[in-house]
Design an enzyme around this catalytic site. Structure first.
Site: not given
Length: 206
Positions: A37, A41, A125
């Site tokens: 993943e 960001r 998640k």
């Protein structure tokens, strides 16, 4: 196979330099962690996904910190094979459903999980895992929500990962400890591969 079943740990990676993406992905795959993943960001994230998708086909590279439909589009264009969000809004869920790749929408409460389950989502998640109640909270959810599985992320460490993985409603955990910034900056991919190997054995080791 479900994304949650590829490996016990999904490395959650913050990429500052896209040039590190390919050797990093190769080290993680060699260590037994194919699902990677890349969090959206940093400005390098989309390029990192694109490079891994093109040069490390054995990796299952996805995008994390997906917050908007625009993020979904950018990730798919780069070759992301799955999507992960920290939370879920109606427009984001619609975009993720339409994306045609596996997705893990973020939840932190029973109500949020039930809302997604009403839309047919069965894999989510759980974030931020430790702050939102941790192992005890997820164990409590397994009774009323037996058909929902989670990938807890946020505060997961080698010390507590096995406790999460022992739960019936946890398929895998997300963790950033495998790819610390100091090792990425140093280009110490051998150490990263070793950390990945240790993480890949968490489900079976005593």
């Amino acid at each position: 196979m479900s994304l949650l079943d590829l490996a016990p740990v999904v490395p959650v990676v913050v990429i500052e330099d896209a040039g590190t993406a390919v050797p990093l992905a190769r080290a993680l795959v060699a260590g037994g962690l194919p699902a990677i993943e890349i969090t959206l960001r940093t400005s390098a994230a989309v390029d990192a996904i694109r490079r891994i998708a093109a040069e490390v086909p054995e990796a299952v590279v996805g995008a994390g910190t997906v917050r908007t439909p625009g993020d979904v589009a950018a990730a798919l264009d780069a070759g992301a094979r799955f999507l992960v969000s920290p939370g879920t809004t109606p427009s984001l869920l619609t975009a993720m459903v339409a994306a045609g790749v596996p997705y893990l929408p973020g939840v932190a409460t029973a109500t949020e999980a039930m809302t997604l389950a009403e839309r047919g989502v069965r894999e989510m998640k759980f974030f931020p895992a430790e702050a939102a109640g941790g192992v005890g909270y997820l164990k409590a959810l397994s009774g009323p929500l037996p058909d929902v599985r989670f990938c807890p992320t946020g505060g997961i460490t080698p010390a507590n990962a096995r406790s999460y993985l022992s739960l019936s409603n946890v398929g895998c955990v997300g963790g950033s400890w495998i790819t610390p910034a100091v090792l990425l900056a140093a280009g110490d991919y051998a150490r990263i591969e070793k950390l990945a190997t240790e993480a890949a054995g968490l489900r079976t080791s005593p």
